[in-house]
Design a protein around this motif. Structure first.
Motif, PDB file in Angstrom:
ATOM      1  N   VAL A 279     -48.716  74.940  49.361  1.00 17.86           N
ATOM      2  CA  VAL A 279     -49.670  75.203  48.290  1.00 17.86           C
ATOM      3  C   VAL A 279     -50.585  73.842  48.335  1.00 17.86           C
ATOM      4  N   GLY A 280     -51.955  74.317  48.227  1.00 19.68           N
ATOM      5  CA  GLY A 280     -52.908  73.257  47.923  1.00 19.68           C
ATOM      6  C   GLY A 280     -53.282  72.750  46.620  1.00 19.68           C
ATOM      7  N   ILE A 281     -53.051  71.384  46.395  1.00 18.65           N
ATOM      8  CA  ILE A 281     -53.177  70.806  45.101  1.00 18.65           C
ATOM      9  C   ILE A 281     -54.370  69.901  45.169  1.00 18.65           C
ATOM     10  N   PRO A 282     -55.711  70.131  44.703  1.00 17.80           N
ATOM     11  CA  PRO A 282     -56.711  69.160  44.553  1.00 17.80           C
ATOM     12  C   PRO A 282     -56.714  68.141  43.569  1.00 17.80           C
ATOM     13  N   VAL A 283     -57.008  67.054  43.951  1.00 16.92           N
ATOM     14  CA  VAL A 283     -56.990  65.916  42.872  1.00 16.92           C
ATOM     15  C   VAL A 283     -57.616  66.067  41.719  1.00 16.92           C
ATOM     16  N   ALA A 284     -59.058  67.029  42.041  1.00 17.95           N
ATOM     17  CA  ALA A 284     -59.756  67.209  40.909  1.00 17.95           C
ATOM     18  C   ALA A 284     -60.370  68.538  41.594  1.00 17.95           C
TER      19      ALA A 284
ATOM     20  N   MET B  89     -53.177  67.479  37.989  1.00 12.64           N
ATOM     21  CA  MET B  89     -52.701  67.329  39.088  1.00 12.64           C
ATOM     22  C   MET B  89     -51.016  67.059  38.959  1.00 12.64           C
ATOM     23  N   GLN B  90     -50.638  66.284  38.236  1.00 12.43           N
ATOM     24  CA  GLN B  90     -49.260  65.777  38.274  1.00 12.43           C
ATOM     25  C   GLN B  90     -48.488  67.048  37.337  1.00 12.43           C
ATOM     26  N   LYS B  91     -48.865  67.892  36.661  1.00 17.59           N
ATOM     27  CA  LYS B  91     -48.091  68.980  36.211  1.00 17.59           C
ATOM     28  C   LYS B  91     -48.087  69.956  37.423  1.00 17.59           C
ATOM     29  N   LYS B  92     -49.150  70.057  38.262  1.00 14.91           N
ATOM     30  CA  LYS B  92     -49.110  71.133  39.166  1.00 14.91           C
ATOM     31  C   LYS B  92     -48.029  70.691  40.370  1.00 14.91           C
ATOM     32  N   ILE B  93     -48.028  69.425  40.540  1.00 14.77           N
ATOM     33  CA  ILE B  93     -46.917  68.940  41.324  1.00 14.77           C
ATOM     34  C   ILE B  93     -45.666  69.160  40.979  1.00 14.77           C
ATOM     35  N   ARG B  94     -45.312  68.772  39.466  1.00 13.11           N
ATOM     36  CA  ARG B  94     -43.938  69.118  39.111  1.00 13.11           C
ATOM     37  C   ARG B  94     -43.704  70.545  39.086  1.00 13.11           C
ATOM     38  N   THR B  95     -44.676  71.452  38.770  1.00 11.34           N
ATOM     39  CA  THR B  95     -44.385  72.945  38.743  1.00 11.34           C
ATOM     40  C   THR B  95     -44.143  73.298  40.281  1.00 11.34           C
ATOM     41  N   HIS B  96     -44.718  73.040  41.198  1.00  6.35           N
ATOM     42  CA  HIS B  96     -44.273  73.354  42.691  1.00  6.35           C
ATOM     43  C   HIS B  96     -43.246  72.837  43.192  1.00  6.35           C
ATOM     44  N   THR B  97     -43.065  71.923  42.761  1.00  3.52           N
ATOM     45  CA  THR B  97     -41.681  71.026  43.114  1.00  3.52           C
ATOM     46  C   THR B  97     -40.473  71.692  42.864  1.00  3.52           C
ATOM     47  N   ALA B  98     -40.422  72.033  41.405  1.00  5.80           N
ATOM     48  CA  ALA B  98     -39.459  72.828  40.808  1.00  5.80           C
ATOM     49  C   ALA B  98     -39.368  74.292  41.436  1.00  5.80           C
TER      50      ALA B  98
END
Length: 672
Positions: A570-575, A605-614
């Motif tokens: 999954v790609g997560i852009p900083v912005a 971004m931090q919420k996206k990271i938490r979501t995809h880590t979960a």
């Protein structure tokens, strides 16, 4: 004779207390038979100590703890009727007939009473009784009286039959008295034993776990009892270690993970034991099956397909209606013809949902003449089957009513049997290792002498069993006997696999069958021009796709190797302004067949990271201004570690290599 020297002042006959005064010894084996330490032995006997840490010793410890449980229950509820109380894997249970269900507060009270009984140091003493005397002594215990009448509980099924066997069996009856320090009998139970010498030897490495309902002797037609489960270990530390394993197992429960990761469900509208796989679970299942099909074709298997339903005559020929009818769905009567006047001009026929694929494969073999040159003939199918499991036995994907088996039936000449078994076992072990299971032992399931369940000539059974034994021993893996565990048509090898937390799962089975070729009159023309009967090998790698899915899900705790992960990248852009840069990498990966996406949601971004880590996604690709300017991406892994500024070309190549290599990537170090 035992290699443990008795004390010099002991004269024969001597009891086991004198032979084995060590407190870690809880029983002894005399001429191969388990006995209490108080049993008398002769000088000529072959006597071996049974340590509490041995498999037999653990069973004895747990069985003795079950007796203490039953005594405690009857102290608190004197009107409780005793059912059965056997040791089971990692623990024990006892069934009770009570007017009111046990509550958590009851378990606390029972635990305290058990502690008192253990401290009392009651002796377990064995005595033989006649059937008539046992009925008199146990006149107030209706379930015990029923067991006496059954003499071994032969009418019971599954776990209930095993539990009955610890109380009554072949030969005379025995009762165990619990005797206090004044020599008074304070409690008794019908039991075959053996037991630890006294209750103090049980120690404090035990705990009660839960209460469940259980039908007497496993039949829904019988009264429902209250079953209390517990566990017992030689030491408190071992108990705590076991409880820690249970906690870890609870975290890995496939039913819990299946919901959290949106993989599968059991809609009430469909019915118990019938699952649906959601898109993320469906793609994992697809990958499991796809790779298996590749392996099958590469190893000389031929793919077939058969219907889900058939006339009942097929299962009469195969023997399933005689021996497996209780596990089948009821028949549907079809094909009845009625004329305009309402008269039945042709009677209907019973059709069944298939519980097995093998009879269909026999028909494919029989569809035309076969030559020895075609053998071994390996017919393989991912076939859906249906079994009417009792609702109380259903357990997520590990015990279902509708399943897909990776079923193979191999037809061989007598000379080819051993070589084909070696080939099949090698195939099984190599393939399981590719899915990430590496710790195995084998179980050899054989015929129980004199049991009418097992069809066929004894000499054939013996020959087949010895062939399987040679193949199993030749694998170099540990071989564990499973007497009486064979299918009704032949013996089998089972591959038992240990998962990441040490639990054992029965995986693949390889079974010899010399009955179905006879029942279906299967023939091939040999090199001598004569007709011969083939031998049939049943081989299932997974058992069922559903169960294998559950095992892998728990083994990996949902964090699958990259090739099986439902979303691999999954790609997560900083912005948002860096999303197009990531989209270029994702598009290249998708073009190569990778399951990849860019998260363009409005979340930070931090919420996206938490979501995809979960969601346990193996690769999170993060990009900001420096990554975009350098034509690179940064990797974030499941454990939170990172690798920064990886050039795009290198990132794509390394991800593809991890998928091809079936790698398990959880950390930056794994990806180094």
């Amino acid at each position: 004779m035992t290699d443990v020297a008795p004390p010099s002042d002991v004269s024969y006959p001597a009891d086991g207390f004198a032979l084995f005064p060590d407190r870690s010894i809880v029983a002894m084996r005399v001429n191969g038979e388990l006995k209490d330490l108080a049993a008398t032995v002769e000088r000529t006997d072959d006597v071996e100590p049974v340590a509490v840490s041995s498999p037999d010793g653990l069973d004895i410890l747990r069985h003795s703890t079950a007796h203490v449980l039953a005594q405690a229950v009857q102290r608190i509820r004197p009107q409780a009727n005793l059912g059965i109380g056997p040791p089971i894997t990692d623990g024990f249970y006892y069934d009770f007939g009570v007017d009111e269900a046990f509550t958590p507060d009851d378990l606390k009270a029972i635990t305290k009473e058990m502690q008192r009984i253990i401290r009392e140091g009651q002796r377990f003493t064995r005595r033989e009784v006649s059937d008539a005397d046992a009925r008199v002594e146990l006149v107030d215990e209706p379930f015990k009286l029923e067991l006496i009448d059954l003499k071994g509980g032969t009418a019971a099924g599954g776990e209930a039959a095993e539990g009955a066997a610890v109380e009554v069996g072949a030969g005379g009856l025995t009762i165990y008295d619990n005797v206090d320090r004044e020599g008074q009998t304070v409690w008794k139970d019908l039991c075959r034993g053996p037991h630890v010498p006294n209750t103090r030897m049980i120690g404090n490495g035990w705990a009660l776990q839960r209460v469940a309902g259980a039908y007497w002797r496993g039949s829904e037609k019988n009264p429902q009892l209250q079953r209390i489960y517990g566990t017992a270990w030689p030491t408190k530390d071992e108990l705590r270690a076991y409880q820690a394993r249970l906690e870890e197992a609870a975290k890995r429960d496939h039913r819990k993970l299946g919901k959290e990761l949106d993989l599968f469900s059991f809609p009430e509208e469909i019915g118990p034991g019938l699952s649906v796989f959601h898109p993320k679970g469906g793609i994992i299942r697809y990958e499991i099956e796809r790779y298996m099909r590749e392996r099958l074709l590469a190893n000389g298997y031929e793919v077939v397909n058969t219907p889900h339903i058939t006339k009942g005559d097929l299962f009469m020929t195969s023997g399933h209606l005689q021996w497996y009818a209780e596990g089948m769905y009821p028949p549907m009567q079809l094909d009845e013809v009625v004329d305009d006047a309402g008269n039945v001009t042709r009677q209907g026929q019973d059709y069944y949902l298939k519980p097995m694929n093998c009879p269909f494969h026999n028909l494919i073999f029989r569809s035309r003449g076969r030559s020895y040159r075609e053998l071994p003939l390996r017919l393989s199918e991912f076939g859906s089957v249906y079994r009417y499991e009792k609702s109380g036995t259903l357990a997520g994907l590990t015990r279902v009513r509708g399943m897909t088996q990776d079923d193979t039936h191999i037809y061989v000449t007598e000379d080819q049997v051993e070589g084909e078994l070696v080939h099949s076992l090698k195939f099984v072990l190599e393939t399981l290792r590719d899915y990430g299971l590496n710790d195995f032992y084998l179980e050899l399931s054989t015929k129980e002498p004199g049991n009418a369940k097992f069809l066929g000539d004894d000499a054939l059974w013996e020959s087949a069993t010895e062939t399987l034994r040679r193949v199993a021993e030749g694998s170099g893996l540990e071989l564990v006997p499973d007497p009486g565990g064979a299918a009704f048509y032949g013996p089998k090898i089972s591959v038992q696999a240990r998962d990441a937390i040490g639990r054992t799962w029965q995986m693949s089975t390889i079974q010899l069958d010399f009955n179905q070729p006879e029942r279906f009159e299967l023939e091939y023309t040999g090199s001598d021009g004569e007709k011969h009967r083939p031998i049939m090998i049943h081989r299932a790698l997974f058992g069922s796709i559903e169960r294998f899915f559950a095992i892998l899900l728990e083994h990996y705790a949902g964090a699958f190797p990259v090739w099986l992960a439902p979303v691999q990248v999954v790609g997560i852009p900083v912005a948002e302004e860096y999303a197009d840069h990531l989209q270029g990498v994702i598009d290249r990966l998708k073009a190569a067949g990778v399951r990849a996406e860019v998260d363009r949601s409005d979340d930070r971004m931090q919420k996206k990271i938490r979501t995809h880590t979960a969601q346990k996604i193996p690769f999170q690709l993060i990009a900001g201004e420096q990554d975009r300017d350098a034509g690179a991406v940064s990797f974030r892994f499941r454990d939170g570690s990172q690798q920064n500024a990886v050039p795009m070309e290198e990132a794509v190549d390394r991800i593809l290599a991890a998928i091809r290599g079936k790698a398990l990537i959880d950390t930056a170090e794994d990806f180094a």
